[in-house]
Design an enzyme around this catalytic site. Structure first.
Site, PDB file in Angstrom:
ATOM      1  N   GLU B  29      31.153  40.618  37.863  1.00 40.62           N
ATOM      2  CA  GLU B  29      31.770  39.532  37.100  1.00 40.62           C
ATOM      3  C   GLU B  29      32.906  40.085  36.252  1.00 40.62           C
ATOM      4  O   GLU B  29      32.661  40.840  35.317  1.00 40.62           O
ATOM      5  CB  GLU B  29      30.706  38.863  36.221  1.00 40.62           C
ATOM      6  CG  GLU B  29      29.603  38.218  37.042  1.00 40.62           C
ATOM      7  CD  GLU B  29      28.292  38.017  36.269  1.00 40.62           C
ATOM      8  OE1 GLU B  29      28.296  38.056  35.030  1.00 40.62           O
ATOM      9  OE2 GLU B  29      27.262  37.812  36.934  1.00 40.62           O
ATOM     10  N   SER B  61      26.434  35.422  39.160  1.00 43.59           N
ATOM     11  CA  SER B  61      25.297  35.347  40.082  1.00 43.59           C
ATOM     12  C   SER B  61      24.702  36.738  40.250  1.00 43.59           C
ATOM     13  O   SER B  61      24.947  37.421  41.250  1.00 43.59           O
ATOM     14  CB  SER B  61      25.770  34.846  41.463  1.00 43.59           C
ATOM     15  OG  SER B  61      26.461  33.632  41.383  1.00 43.59           O
ATOM     16  N   GLU B  62      23.896  37.158  39.290  1.00 42.30           N
ATOM     17  CA  GLU B  62      23.405  38.544  39.312  1.00 42.30           C
ATOM     18  C   GLU B  62      22.525  38.843  40.511  1.00 42.30           C
ATOM     19  O   GLU B  62      22.575  39.942  41.077  1.00 42.30           O
ATOM     20  CB  GLU B  62      22.658  38.864  38.017  1.00 42.30           C
ATOM     21  CG  GLU B  62      23.552  39.008  36.791  1.00 42.30           C
ATOM     22  CD  GLU B  62      24.088  37.688  36.267  1.00 42.30           C
ATOM     23  OE1 GLU B  62      23.556  36.632  36.675  1.00 42.30           O
ATOM     24  OE2 GLU B  62      25.036  37.707  35.467  1.00 42.30           O
ATOM     25  N   PHE B  85      25.704  43.183  31.351  1.00 43.18           N
ATOM     26  CA  PHE B  85      24.942  43.758  30.238  1.00 43.18           C
ATOM     27  C   PHE B  85      23.493  43.947  30.659  1.00 43.18           C
ATOM     28  O   PHE B  85      22.954  43.165  31.438  1.00 43.18           O
ATOM     29  CB  PHE B  85      25.018  42.866  28.995  1.00 43.18           C
ATOM     30  CG  PHE B  85      26.416  42.650  28.495  1.00 43.18           C
ATOM     31  CD1 PHE B  85      27.229  43.725  28.141  1.00 43.18           C
ATOM     32  CD2 PHE B  85      26.943  41.379  28.383  1.00 43.18           C
ATOM     33  CE1 PHE B  85      28.529  43.534  27.689  1.00 43.18           C
ATOM     34  CE2 PHE B  85      28.249  41.174  27.932  1.00 43.18           C
ATOM     35  CZ  PHE B  85      29.038  42.252  27.585  1.00 43.18           C
ATOM     36  N   ILE B  89      20.135  42.289  33.712  1.00 33.16           N
ATOM     37  CA  ILE B  89      19.600  42.919  34.907  1.00 33.16           C
ATOM     38  C   ILE B  89      18.274  42.261  35.284  1.00 33.16           C
ATOM     39  O   ILE B  89      17.834  42.334  36.431  1.00 33.16           O
ATOM     40  CB  ILE B  89      19.464  44.451  34.734  1.00 33.16           C
ATOM     41  CG1 ILE B  89      19.610  45.120  36.109  1.00 33.16           C
ATOM     42  CG2 ILE B  89      18.123  44.834  34.100  1.00 33.16           C
ATOM     43  CD1 ILE B  89      20.055  46.550  36.065  1.00 33.16           C
ATOM     44  N   HIS B 131      21.944  40.023  24.578  1.00 33.73           N
ATOM     45  CA  HIS B 131      22.995  40.924  25.071  1.00 33.73           C
ATOM     46  C   HIS B 131      22.629  42.393  24.844  1.00 33.73           C
ATOM     47  O   HIS B 131      23.168  43.266  25.499  1.00 33.73           O
ATOM     48  CB  HIS B 131      24.330  40.663  24.364  1.00 33.73           C
ATOM     49  CG  HIS B 131      25.077  39.493  24.905  1.00 33.73           C
ATOM     50  ND1 HIS B 131      24.724  38.193  24.649  1.00 33.73           N
ATOM     51  CD2 HIS B 131      26.170  39.420  25.707  1.00 33.73           C
ATOM     52  CE1 HIS B 131      25.564  37.379  25.253  1.00 33.73           C
ATOM     53  NE2 HIS B 131      26.459  38.100  25.909  1.00 33.73           N
TER      54      HIS B 131
HETATM   55  C1  LIG Z   1      23.214  35.918  33.157  1.00 28.61           C
HETATM   56  C2  LIG Z   1      24.498  36.179  32.476  1.00 28.61           C
HETATM   57  N1  LIG Z   1      25.484  36.772  33.162  1.00 28.61           N
HETATM   58  C3  LIG Z   1      26.664  37.017  32.566  1.00 28.61           C
HETATM   59  C4  LIG Z   1      26.877  36.655  31.261  1.00 28.61           C
HETATM   60  C5  LIG Z   1      28.194  36.945  30.575  1.00 28.61           C
HETATM   61  N2  LIG Z   1      28.903  35.675  30.390  1.00 28.61           N
HETATM   62  C6  LIG Z   1      28.844  35.007  29.234  1.00 28.61           C
HETATM   63  S1  LIG Z   1      29.656  33.554  29.321  1.00 28.61           S
HETATM   64  C7  LIG Z   1      30.131  33.843  30.909  1.00 28.61           C
HETATM   65  C8  LIG Z   1      30.959  32.849  31.632  1.00 28.61           C
HETATM   66  C9  LIG Z   1      30.242  31.577  31.733  1.00 28.61           C
HETATM   67  O1  LIG Z   1      31.090  30.597  32.252  1.00 28.61           O
HETATM   68  P1  LIG Z   1      30.679  29.087  32.153  1.00 28.61           P
HETATM   69  O2  LIG Z   1      29.277  28.909  32.566  1.00 28.61           O
HETATM   70  O3  LIG Z   1      31.721  28.319  32.872  1.00 28.61           O
HETATM   71  O4  LIG Z   1      30.720  28.761  30.588  1.00 28.61           O
HETATM   72  P2  LIG Z   1      32.001  28.786  29.618  1.00 28.61           P
HETATM   73  O5  LIG Z   1      32.010  30.148  29.009  1.00 28.61           O
HETATM   74  O6  LIG Z   1      33.201  28.502  30.399  1.00 28.61           O
HETATM   75  O7  LIG Z   1      31.704  27.747  28.600  1.00 28.61           O
HETATM   76  C10 LIG Z   1      29.636  35.050  31.357  1.00 28.61           C
HETATM   77  C11 LIG Z   1      29.856  35.583  32.700  1.00 28.61           C
HETATM   78  C12 LIG Z   1      25.799  36.050  30.577  1.00 28.61           C
HETATM   79  N3  LIG Z   1      25.900  35.712  29.276  1.00 28.61           N
HETATM   80  N4  LIG Z   1      24.636  35.801  31.210  1.00 28.61           N
END
Ligand SMILES: Cc1ncc(C[n+]2csc(CCOP(=O)(O)OP(=O)(O)O)c2C)c(N)n1
Ligand SMILES: [Mg+2]
Lengths: 323, 326
Positions: B29, B61-62, B85, B89, B131
């Site tokens: 990601e 999509s982990e 982070f 996992i 986190h």
């Molecule tokens: C399981 C997981 N993977 C990655 C992240 C890191 N992360 C935080 S917000 C985000 C993007 C999320 O996008 P979206 O669902 O469109 O929400 P937006 O931030 O646009 O409101 C990511 C990848 C996380 N918090 N949780």
């Protein structure tokens, strides 16, 4: 509905959107004053109409489940700005005693039941809440807010299938703000509209202009009505935009500046204000009052947070278990 | 030798590996385009250099990211994927624990899974417990996975290169707080063998075992203690699985004392394994009880006062050492 009632509601929604905007604008100022706020701040600037339009269609007993971009959802649901601000600043007077900070703010006393910053965690949690409502024959429903990025997590698909299979009273609200981190919608999602996913799970799925609070509200009324009648879950995709990037440390180096200009013109608050003025639904004086009142609420919240001490270090050990 | 930050050292290893072997691709990601524009970020500039065929930004999509690594590695590619982070996992653990770690065994040794998973860890960003959560013991407890956790730019490069070219699944945990700190890093295809610990500081009075970010805390403690004429021998494990038992046991045989330090919670933590090995195999050399310095058994709190309280400090190490050297 009587026109008079409609107008009252429209003004209420406007006031709530302004409060959310002012609350988050103050966070921006505090972030810029080094050290006032720990950690990264993720703001819903530009997305206020989704939170307000959806939640305005709910009863106080209805439950919401939120994600990392939660301030708007929580304020719209009636969370007290003082306790939110204190939590965001890591103070003991915060709504979660400083254990959470901005990313997982939960305010169960106003039925903002749970918030997770783990992307995609909300929908299964919300299915559980909706199951409890169904189990007890409650007339209430659950609404879960998640992002366009979250729609790619397996957990979201599992929750949709389960909710549809068991006809849970659950409204899925996907806030499609065009981005998931630095990945644009078309870089992370294979279909044109996430609302189409409804077909896959045999539930109604519709998209709406998420920057038009009236449209969001109207669709929410019909979808929540469907869920409340025991017909099962429904899906709303609200198309909106993340105006300040992912978080306050994101300088949006990868964003097309014209796209930002385009969406700035679609400001949900500015446009509603103009419309109400043009149609004579509100006066300049009334607008001024809205500004003044929300500024006072935010001032009071910051003052409360400033006065609240940091929690004692040892209190970190509390609240793991029910004692 | 070049002066590189930890993040640049990781970047250098990824870059070198990709230039050496066409079968290596990156996925994760924001691995190509990130919200951060910072050369200290491990994948900075690699999309521009190697293009979107080999540097793949994924959806959030982990499970799919980890599964992609397992499937592609079974086909002979060398995936290097990132889970953003460490707490996330958990979403990838079926693919890692039940598949990456078991499918070779299940195939009776026919299949191989030369994959690498990079993951960021750390407890100092006021990001809260979803986190910040050091789950290395979970991974170390899963047969079939190698787990490394470097603490210097040099090891970050050397271990990552070894991980990428290792024929087995390797999880590389990177301490985010170290990304910007610089150190000497050998140029070229420099590899640090997986399974060899490093004596970060030789000493005679007490063995201190640590890894990752806790190594910084250990060095601080050693500096304080040396003023009082107590000399720590610091073992930076670098590799949790496989573990360098010889280095550990030899040091304890010399010093007769052991303190284990990690930023993860204490109960069931990796320190318990270290303590158990020493108790089993070097008991008669011990002059004092083994001590563990670790985080309390709670989620990481957000508020700065409490986050600081959570994280094991040099002061706590000093006290633990003094309690058994006095
Ligand atoms: C399981 C997981 N993977 C990655 C992240 C890191 N992360 C935080 S917000 C985000 C993007 C999320 O996008 P979206 O669902 O469109 O929400 P937006 O931030 O646009 O409101 C990511 C990848 C996380 N918090 N949780
Ligand atoms: Mg989004």
């Amino acid at each position: 509905m009587e026109p008079q009632l409609n107008l009252v509601r429209l003004k209420t929604m406007y006031e709530k959107m302004v409060l959310i905007r002012k609350f988050e604008e103050r966070i921006i100022e505090l972030v810029q004053e080094q050290g006032r706020i720990p950690g990264m701040q993720i703001l819903a600037n530009g997305q206020e109409a989704v939170a307000v339009g959806i939640i305005e269609s709910l009863n106080a007993e209805d439950v919401i489940v939120s994600n990392h971009r939660s301030h708007g959802h929580l304020l719209a649901k009636g969370a007290d700005p003082k306790y939110l601000m204190a939590e965001i600043m890591g103070k003991s007077g915060g709504v979660n005693k400083g254990k959470s900070g901005t990313l997982h703010l939960a305010v169960p006393e106003v039925n903002a039941l749970m918030t997770s910053t783990v992307v995609g965690a909300g929908p299964p949690l919300a299915a559980g809440a909706a199951f409890a409502q169904q189990y007890r024959d409650e007339p209430n429903i659950t609404v879960v807010f998640f992002g366009d990025g979250a729609a790619a997590e397996g957990s979201v698909h599992e929750a949709m299938n389960l909710a549809a299979l068991w006809k849970l009273p659950l409204l899925f609200v996907c806030e499609n703000n065009c981005w998931a981190g630095a990945q644009s919608y078309s870089q992370h999602c294979s279909i044109g509209n996430i609302a189409q996913r409804g077909i896959a799970y045999d539930m109604p799925g519709e998209y709406v202009d998420g920057n038009d609070v009236e449209k969001v509200y109207d669709l929410a009324v019909s979808m929540t009505d469907y869920c409340r009648k025991g017909k099962g879950p429904a899906l709303i995709e609200a198309k909106t935009y993340r105006m300040r990037g992912h978080g306050e440390n994101d300088h949006q180096h990868y964003v097309d500046k014209e796209e930002l200009v385009f969406w700035t013109k679609k400001c949900p608050i500015g446009n509603l204000k103009e419309k109400m003025l043009k149609e004579g639904l509100i006066t300049e004086d009334e607008l001024q009052v809205v500004e003044t009142v929300s500024k006072a609420i935010v001032d009071e919240a910051v003052a409360f947070a400033d006065e609240s001490p940091f929690p004692y270090a040892e209190e970190a050990l509390d609240d793991v278990w029910v004692k | 030798m070049a002066q590189l930050s930890f993040g640049q050292a990781v970047n250098n290893a990824l870059d070198l590996a990709m230039s050496m072997d066409e079968s290596i691709f990156l996925a994760g990601e924001g691995i190509g385009v990130s919200i951060h524009y910072d050369p200290n970020m491990p994948s900075h500039g690699l999309l521009e250099k190697y293009g979107p065929k080999r540097v793949k930004d994924t959806p959030v999509s982990e499970a799919a990211i980890a599964g992609l690594a397992v499937g592609a590695s079974c086909m002979g590619l060398r995936p290097v994927v990132e889970i953003m982070f460490l707490p996330f996992i958990t979403l990838a653990t079926d693919m890692l624990v039940n598949h990456a770690g078991k499918l070779r065994y299940l195939s009776g040794g026919k299949s191989t899974f030369p994959l690498t998973v990079r993951v960021k860890a750390g407890v100092n960003f006021a990001a809260g417990c979803q986190h910040s959560h050091n789950l290395e013991a979970w991974l170390a407890h899963s047969p079939g996975l190698k787990v490394v956790f470097p603490s210097t730019p040099e090891d970050a490069k050397g271990l990552l290169l070894s991980a990428i070219f290792d024929p087995n699944p390797v999880i590389v945990i990177e301490e985010m707080g170290l990304y910007w700190g610089k150190g000497e890093v050998p140029e070229g295809d420099y590899r640090v063998p997986i399974g060899k610990a490093r004596i970060a500081m030789p000493g005679k009075d007490c063995t201190l075992v640590c890894y990752g970010g806790a190594t910084v805390t250990a060095l601080e403690a050693a500096a304080i203690l040396s003023k009082e004429n107590i000399f720590l021998e610091i073992i930076d494990l670098r590799s949790l699985v496989p573990l360098d038992r010889d280095c550990l046991l030899n040091s304890v045989k010399k010093t007769g004392r052991l303190v284990v330090l990690h930023d993860a919670t204490k109960f069931g933590g990796f320190g318990a394994e270290i303590a158990a090995i020493v108790a089993e195999d070097a008991f008669k050399f011990l002059k004092a009880p083994i001590k563990r310095v670790a985080a309390p058994d709670i989620p990481v709190p957000f508020s700065p006062t409490q986050e600081k309280f959570y994280k094991p400090s040099a002061r706590m190490v000093v006290d633990a050492v003094k309690s058994i050297t006095g």
